[in-house]
Design a protein around this motif. Structure first.
Motif, short mmCIF file in Angstrom:
data_model
loop_
_atom_site.label_atom_id
_atom_site.label_comp_id
_atom_site.label_asym_id
_atom_site.label_seq_id
_atom_site.Cartn_x
_atom_site.Cartn_y
_atom_site.Cartn_z
N VAL A 6 44.07 42.65 26.01
CA VAL A 6 43.04 42.68 27.05
C VAL A 6 43.30 41.48 27.96
N ILE A 7 43.06 41.65 29.25
CA ILE A 7 43.31 40.60 30.22
C ILE A 7 42.00 39.93 30.61
N SER A 8 41.90 38.62 30.41
CA SER A 8 40.75 37.89 30.94
C SER A 8 40.97 37.78 32.44
N PHE A 9 40.22 38.57 33.20
CA PHE A 9 40.59 38.86 34.58
C PHE A 9 39.54 38.37 35.58
N SER A 10 39.97 37.46 36.46
CA SER A 10 39.06 36.94 37.49
C SER A 10 39.23 37.68 38.82
N TRP A 44 31.81 35.78 37.94
CA TRP A 44 31.64 34.34 37.77
C TRP A 44 32.82 33.61 38.42
N PHE A 45 32.55 32.47 38.98
CA PHE A 45 33.54 31.53 39.53
C PHE A 45 34.16 31.98 40.86
N HIS A 46 34.54 33.25 40.99
CA HIS A 46 35.20 33.70 42.22
C HIS A 46 34.23 34.45 43.15
N ASP A 47 33.08 34.89 42.62
CA ASP A 47 32.10 35.65 43.42
C ASP A 47 32.71 36.88 44.07
N ILE A 48 33.44 37.66 43.29
CA ILE A 48 34.03 38.90 43.77
C ILE A 48 33.12 40.06 43.37
#
Length: 215
Positions: A6-10, A44-48
């Motif tokens: 699984v990819i921890s994806f931002s 979270w963090f990137h606000d996408i």
């Protein structure tokens, strides 16, 4: 195929590059896992926005798991999501961290608590070399968020290029933004079947975060 991950994806450049490298190494991604701010509905963090993340998922043909978190239960919710991924066959989680020890430790603890392996494909690589490799591979990333202590709002909405990296360096910021100087959204590249069409509204929230929408 190799080990299922699984990819921890931002949605930003480091997580996309770590995904690219994981695939190159023979790992089989079964899901993109993105934490969503329960109060705002964006990552979270990137606000996408969830909409843009869903479009990325379709474009790279990897299912998306959106994990709603609040600040208080972030770690616990992350681990519950990892356990669910393990039940679906995941053997490891891929993280995009480069060289900040406590970030790596955080991911390793989450994985240890859920019986998964933590894999860091970018670990201890040179920061500038990595961001240049990302660009040279053909990925396109737009600057979505800046820390106004390091960079000004003029950088918002610009797509990473070698020229722009020099402009970032000229501000005294880390060229990779690894210290939080800036965050990106990746909208095209080698693992994308199509480019995500972006509409830059010009709207800026919190003085430092660009609102991006798709056509």
């Amino acid at each position: 195929m190799g080990k299922k991950v699984v990819i921890s994806f931002s949605g930003g450049k480091d997580s996309v590059l770590s995904l690219h490298k994981a695939v190159s190494l023979g790992y089989e991604p079964i899901a993109l896992m993105t934490t969503i701010n329960k109060n705002k509905g964006d990552s979270w963090f990137h606000d996408i926005s969830s909409d843009l993340l869903k479009q990325v998922s379709l474009a790279i043909n990897i299912p998306l798991l959106l994990v709603e978190c609040s600040g208080e239960n972030y770690e616990n919710t992350f681990e519950i999501a990892l356990k669910n991924m393990k039940n679906l066959g995941a053997e490891a989680c891929i993280f995009g961290d480069i060289d900040i020890a406590h970030h790596r430790e955080w991911g390793e603890i989450r994985c240890k608590n859920t019986g998964l392996e933590a894999i860091f494909p970018l670990w201890q690589e040179n920061r500038e070399t990595l961001v240049k490799e990302f660009i040279d591979l053909g990925y396109k990333a737009i600057i979505k968020k800046v820390n106004l202590k390091n960079m000004n709002v003029d950088f918002l909405g610009k797509t990473l290029s070698h020229k722009l990296l020099e402009e970032i360096k000229a501000t005294g910021s880390d060229v990779c933004g690894e210290n939080g100087e800036y965050h990106t959204f990746v909208y095209d590249g080698p693992i994308f079947s199509k480019e995500i069409p972006l509409k830059n509204t010009g709207d800026i929230i919190n003085e430092n975060t660009l609102v991006l929408k798709s056509y």
